[in-house]
Design a protein around this motif. Structure first.
Motif, PDB file in Angstrom:
ATOM      1  N   PRO A  75      29.167  44.991  33.262  1.00  0.00           N
ATOM      2  CA  PRO A  75      30.353  45.159  32.320  1.00  0.00           C
ATOM      3  C   PRO A  75      30.181  46.029  31.289  1.00  0.00           C
ATOM      4  CG  PRO A  75      29.087  43.101  31.910  1.00  0.00           C
ATOM      5  CD  PRO A  75      28.320  43.823  32.650  1.00  0.00           C
ATOM      6  N   ILE A  76      29.550  47.187  31.329  1.00  0.00           N
ATOM      7  CA  ILE A  76      29.157  47.908  30.386  1.00  0.00           C
ATOM      8  C   ILE A  76      29.924  49.201  30.329  1.00  0.00           C
ATOM      9  CG2 ILE A  76      27.139  46.817  29.872  1.00  0.00           C
ATOM     10  CD1 ILE A  76      25.662  49.376  31.052  1.00  0.00           C
ATOM     11  N   GLN A  77      30.431  49.907  31.407  1.00  0.00           N
ATOM     12  CA  GLN A  77      31.063  51.380  31.528  1.00  0.00           C
ATOM     13  C   GLN A  77      32.097  51.260  32.664  1.00  0.00           C
ATOM     14  OE1 GLN A  77      28.052  54.583  32.869  1.00  0.00           O
ATOM     15  NE2 GLN A  77      28.458  55.318  30.749  1.00  0.00           N
ATOM     16  N   ARG A  78      31.625  51.082  33.839  1.00  0.00           N
ATOM     17  CA  ARG A  78      32.906  51.362  34.706  1.00  0.00           C
ATOM     18  C   ARG A  78      33.561  50.241  34.860  1.00  0.00           C
ATOM     19  NH1 ARG A  78      32.499  48.705  40.318  1.00  0.00           N
ATOM     20  NH2 ARG A  78      30.363  48.330  39.592  1.00  0.00           N
ATOM     21  N   VAL A  79      33.333  49.219  34.338  1.00  0.00           N
ATOM     22  CA  VAL A  79      34.342  47.894  33.960  1.00  0.00           C
ATOM     23  C   VAL A  79      34.142  47.384  32.514  1.00  0.00           C
ATOM     24  CG1 VAL A  79      35.012  45.533  34.675  1.00  0.00           C
ATOM     25  CG2 VAL A  79      34.186  47.095  36.458  1.00  0.00           C
ATOM     26  N   HIS A  80      35.143  47.393  31.867  1.00  0.00           N
ATOM     27  CA  HIS A  80      35.219  47.107  30.455  1.00  0.00           C
ATOM     28  C   HIS A  80      34.878  45.523  30.299  1.00  0.00           C
ATOM     29  CE1 HIS A  80      36.697  46.314  26.279  1.00  0.00           C
ATOM     30  NE2 HIS A  80      36.504  47.502  26.159  1.00  0.00           N
ATOM     31  N   PRO A  81      34.140  45.214  29.438  1.00  0.00           N
ATOM     32  CA  PRO A  81      33.642  43.655  29.437  1.00  0.00           C
ATOM     33  C   PRO A  81      35.338  42.729  29.352  1.00  0.00           C
ATOM     34  CG  PRO A  81      33.057  44.766  27.403  1.00  0.00           C
ATOM     35  CD  PRO A  81      33.453  45.963  28.432  1.00  0.00           C
ATOM     36  N   ALA A  82      36.214  43.435  28.563  1.00  0.00           N
ATOM     37  CA  ALA A  82      37.510  42.576  28.755  1.00  0.00           C
ATOM     38  C   ALA A  82      37.923  42.057  30.187  1.00  0.00           C
ATOM     39  CB  ALA A  82      38.534  43.030  27.770  1.00  0.00           C
ATOM     40  N   ILE A  83      38.110  43.373  30.956  1.00  0.00           N
ATOM     41  CA  ILE A  83      38.414  43.199  32.236  1.00  0.00           C
ATOM     42  C   ILE A  83      37.532  42.299  33.111  1.00  0.00           C
ATOM     43  CG2 ILE A  83      38.881  44.494  34.341  1.00  0.00           C
ATOM     44  CD1 ILE A  83      40.760  44.745  31.905  1.00  0.00           C
ATOM     45  N   TYR A  84      36.081  42.520  32.935  1.00  0.00           N
ATOM     46  CA  TYR A  84      35.336  41.761  33.601  1.00  0.00           C
ATOM     47  C   TYR A  84      35.390  40.145  33.351  1.00  0.00           C
ATOM     48  CZ  TYR A  84      30.872  39.386  34.928  1.00  0.00           C
ATOM     49  OH  TYR A  84      30.025  38.535  35.420  1.00  0.00           O
ATOM     50  N   ALA A  85      35.840  39.849  31.965  1.00  0.00           N
ATOM     51  CA  ALA A  85      35.955  38.633  31.392  1.00  0.00           C
ATOM     52  C   ALA A  85      37.040  38.054  32.238  1.00  0.00           C
ATOM     53  CB  ALA A  85      36.275  38.454  30.137  1.00  0.00           C
ATOM     54  N   GLN A  86      38.214  38.629  32.686  1.00  0.00           N
ATOM     55  CA  GLN A  86      39.469  38.299  33.141  1.00  0.00           C
ATOM     56  C   GLN A  86      39.166  38.162  34.764  1.00  0.00           C
ATOM     57  OE1 GLN A  86      42.499  40.739  33.720  1.00  0.00           O
ATOM     58  NE2 GLN A  86      44.170  39.019  33.614  1.00  0.00           N
ATOM     59  N   ALA A  87      38.405  39.103  35.281  1.00  0.00           N
ATOM     60  CA  ALA A  87      38.111  39.079  36.765  1.00  0.00           C
ATOM     61  C   ALA A  87      37.161  37.853  36.950  1.00  0.00           C
ATOM     62  CB  ALA A  87      37.346  40.380  37.155  1.00  0.00           C
ATOM     63  N   ALA A  88      36.098  37.721  36.220  1.00  0.00           N
ATOM     64  CA  ALA A  88      35.032  36.569  36.587  1.00  0.00           C
ATOM     65  C   ALA A  88      36.025  35.054  36.385  1.00  0.00           C
ATOM     66  CB  ALA A  88      33.979  36.629  35.849  1.00  0.00           C
ATOM     67  N   ALA A  89      36.762  34.896  35.317  1.00  0.00           N
ATOM     68  CA  ALA A  89      37.450  33.946  34.896  1.00  0.00           C
ATOM     69  C   ALA A  89      38.329  33.497  36.047  1.00  0.00           C
ATOM     70  CB  ALA A  89      38.234  34.011  33.658  1.00  0.00           C
ATOM     71  N   THR A  90      39.292  34.569  36.680  1.00  0.00           N
ATOM     72  CA  THR A  90      39.882  34.280  37.664  1.00  0.00           C
ATOM     73  C   THR A  90      39.022  33.858  38.844  1.00  0.00           C
ATOM     74  OG1 THR A  90      41.503  35.924  37.013  1.00  0.00           O
ATOM     75  CG2 THR A  90      41.505  35.408  39.408  1.00  0.00           C
ATOM     76  N   ALA A  91      38.266  34.299  39.342  1.00  0.00           N
ATOM     77  CA  ALA A  91      37.350  34.010  40.555  1.00  0.00           C
ATOM     78  C   ALA A  91      36.821  32.738  40.207  1.00  0.00           C
ATOM     79  CB  ALA A  91      36.010  35.131  40.629  1.00  0.00           C
ATOM     80  N   ALA A  92      36.258  32.396  39.144  1.00  0.00           N
ATOM     81  CA  ALA A  92      35.842  31.102  38.665  1.00  0.00           C
ATOM     82  C   ALA A  92      37.051  29.962  38.880  1.00  0.00           C
ATOM     83  CB  ALA A  92      35.123  30.796  37.451  1.00  0.00           C
ATOM     84  N   ALA A  93      37.898  30.362  38.754  1.00  0.00           N
ATOM     85  CA  ALA A  93      39.020  29.207  38.762  1.00  0.00           C
ATOM     86  C   ALA A  93      39.414  29.236  40.246  1.00  0.00           C
ATOM     87  CB  ALA A  93      40.376  29.933  37.883  1.00  0.00           C
ATOM     88  N   MET A  94      39.330  30.351  40.837  1.00  0.00           N
ATOM     89  CA  MET A  94      39.522  30.224  42.429  1.00  0.00           C
ATOM     90  C   MET A  94      38.753  29.053  43.027  1.00  0.00           C
ATOM     91  SD  MET A  94      40.970  33.680  43.646  1.00  0.00           S
ATOM     92  CE  MET A  94      41.560  32.941  45.254  1.00  0.00           C
ATOM     93  N   PHE A  95      37.151  29.283  42.607  1.00  0.00           N
ATOM     94  CA  PHE A  95      36.153  28.285  43.404  1.00  0.00           C
ATOM     95  C   PHE A  95      36.353  26.810  42.739  1.00  0.00           C
ATOM     96  CE2 PHE A  95      34.443  32.483  44.338  1.00  0.00           C
ATOM     97  CZ  PHE A  95      34.162  32.105  45.651  1.00  0.00           C
ATOM     98  N   ASP A  96      37.314  26.586  42.012  1.00  0.00           N
ATOM     99  CA  ASP A  96      37.700  25.555  41.479  1.00  0.00           C
ATOM    100  C   ASP A  96      36.641  24.423  40.940  1.00  0.00           C
ATOM    101  OD1 ASP A  96      39.458  23.262  40.875  1.00  0.00           O
ATOM    102  OD2 ASP A  96      39.681  22.554  42.994  1.00  0.00           O
ATOM    103  N   ASP A  97      35.996  23.292  41.588  1.00  0.00           N
ATOM    104  CA  ASP A  97      35.154  22.508  41.248  1.00  0.00           C
ATOM    105  C   ASP A  97      33.707  22.932  41.732  1.00  0.00           C
ATOM    106  OD1 ASP A  97      35.536  21.810  43.830  1.00  0.00           O
ATOM    107  OD2 ASP A  97      35.578  19.604  43.484  1.00  0.00           O
ATOM    108  N   ARG A  98      33.610  24.299  42.359  1.00  0.00           N
ATOM    109  CA  ARG A  98      32.118  24.859  42.690  1.00  0.00           C
ATOM    110  C   ARG A  98      31.670  25.481  41.744  1.00  0.00           C
ATOM    111  NH1 ARG A  98      33.381  27.834  48.085  1.00  0.00           N
ATOM    112  NH2 ARG A  98      35.557  27.523  47.787  1.00  0.00           N
ATOM    113  N   GLU A  99      30.401  25.814  41.377  1.00  0.00           N
ATOM    114  CA  GLU A  99      29.694  26.443  40.615  1.00  0.00           C
ATOM    115  C   GLU A  99      29.837  27.890  41.006  1.00  0.00           C
ATOM    116  OE1 GLU A  99      28.270  26.540  37.437  1.00  0.00           O
ATOM    117  OE2 GLU A  99      27.153  24.783  38.068  1.00  0.00           O
ATOM    118  N   PHE A 100      30.330  28.858  40.120  1.00  0.00           N
ATOM    119  CA  PHE A 100      30.404  30.185  39.900  1.00  0.00           C
ATOM    120  C   PHE A 100      29.290  30.744  39.015  1.00  0.00           C
ATOM    121  CE2 PHE A 100      32.229  34.234  38.800  1.00  0.00           C
ATOM    122  CZ  PHE A 100      32.069  34.770  39.974  1.00  0.00           C
TER     123      PHE A 100
END
Length: 318
Positions: A75-100
């Protein structure tokens, strides 16, 4: 207890196939899945590089209980950290009670230079990663964030979709300096192949899950496995820092002209068809300090590895 995982190789497979392999991996009894984040394959023969965050949405709906990690994003160049934060948060929310697991690292030129930015030296990339992780953590707090740093600017950003549990940030490192940084900023450690850097990470106070990928090619014979790995994954035998510095698949193909089948047979890819070779490799990684060890099957025949692990390897670690 050691968790045994299975690699979803974005460089070799279409997103639809990766989703199906995720389903099969869960059915086979693996503890977790790891998926790579690439803009390009290493060499053109590999043939794919789908957008990891879209694929993860499919994996989340196709599986039920298995944990998942991205191994790793930069998350340093191709993907800005603010966009990474949103993408990873969304993915983690989709996995619900699983570990992401949110794996991060300093990346490779192959993937990260595509927007035309200058490829920084590794020391600079480490500084960028430190700042990026700070931005990500602040955004995952759910508060509005404005940040004016040395490398990134964020203005009035707030994430409204967040998982119930914040994902652990597992930082990739190979050298001593990177391992110390990983211990300072991360919640875990990520590596391809057993690396001595995990010891430095632990000595510097690193805590959390420790991931190690093993590269393999399971086939009917060792010769067939070597042939497939040589065709599909010759980059595994490249020395030193070439993998971080070469810019295009074509350059990797030129570099891998130096690689022979003997290099593959004697290198880091497990080509022995005996399940005990895989058990021994996992135990070696565990002895080196890793508690999450995952296997990557090179080539189209993914079932060769998942079926062997289900029958012969996973029971040894249950």
């Amino acid at each position: 207890m050691t968790a045994i995982g299975y690699t979803l190789s974005s460089e070799e497979h279409s997103p639809a196939d990766l989703i199906e392999y995720a389903r099969r991996g869960e059915s086979a009894g693996f503890d977790f899945l790891s998926i790579s984040d690439h803009y390009h394959p290493w060499v053109r023969e590999q043939g794919h590089a789908p957008f990891v965050w879209s694929t993860l949405g499919g994996v989340a709906t196709a599986t039920e209980d298995i944990d998942v990690g991205v191994g790793v994003s930069a998350p340093i160049q191709r993907v800005h950290p603010a966009i990474y934060a949103q993408a990873a948060a969304t993915a983690a929310a989709m996995f619900d009670d699983r570990e992401f697991y949110a794996g991060v690292g300093t990346g490779e030129n192959l993937n990260e230079h595509v927007l035309g930015d200058r490829w920084p030296a590794h020391a600079v990339r480490l500084e960028m990663l430190e700042e990026a992780v700070d931005v990500i953590r602040r955004l995952w707090s759910g508060e509005e964030v404005s940040h004016y740093g040395d490398h990134y600017t964020v203005e009035n950003a707030r994430l409204y979709t967040l998982p119930e549990e914040t994902p652990p940030i597992c930082v990739s490192a190979y050298g001593e300096r990177a391992a110390r940084t990983a211990a300072d900023i991360g919640d875990g450690f990520w590596s391809v192949g057993p690396q001595e850097a995990v010891g430095v990470w632990e000595d510097h106070g690193g805590e959390g899950p420790r991931f190690c990928q093993l590269q393999a090619c399971v086939a009917a014979t060792e010769d067939e496995a070597v042939e497939t790995a040589y065709e599909k994954w010759p980059n595994s035998a490249l020395p030193g820092e070439l993998s971080a510095e070469l810019a295009t698949p074509a350059l990797f193909e030129q570099a891998t002209e130096m690689v022979s089948k003997e290099d593959i047979a004697e290198g880091s890819v497990i080509t022995n068809p005996d399940p005990q070779a895989h058990i021994d490799a996992i135990e070696t990684a565990v002895d080196a300090g890793y508690d999450h060890v995952y296997a990557m099957q090179i080539g189209d025949d993914q079932a060769a590895l998942t079926e062997m692990y289900e029958a012969e390897v996973l029971p040894s670690f249950s």
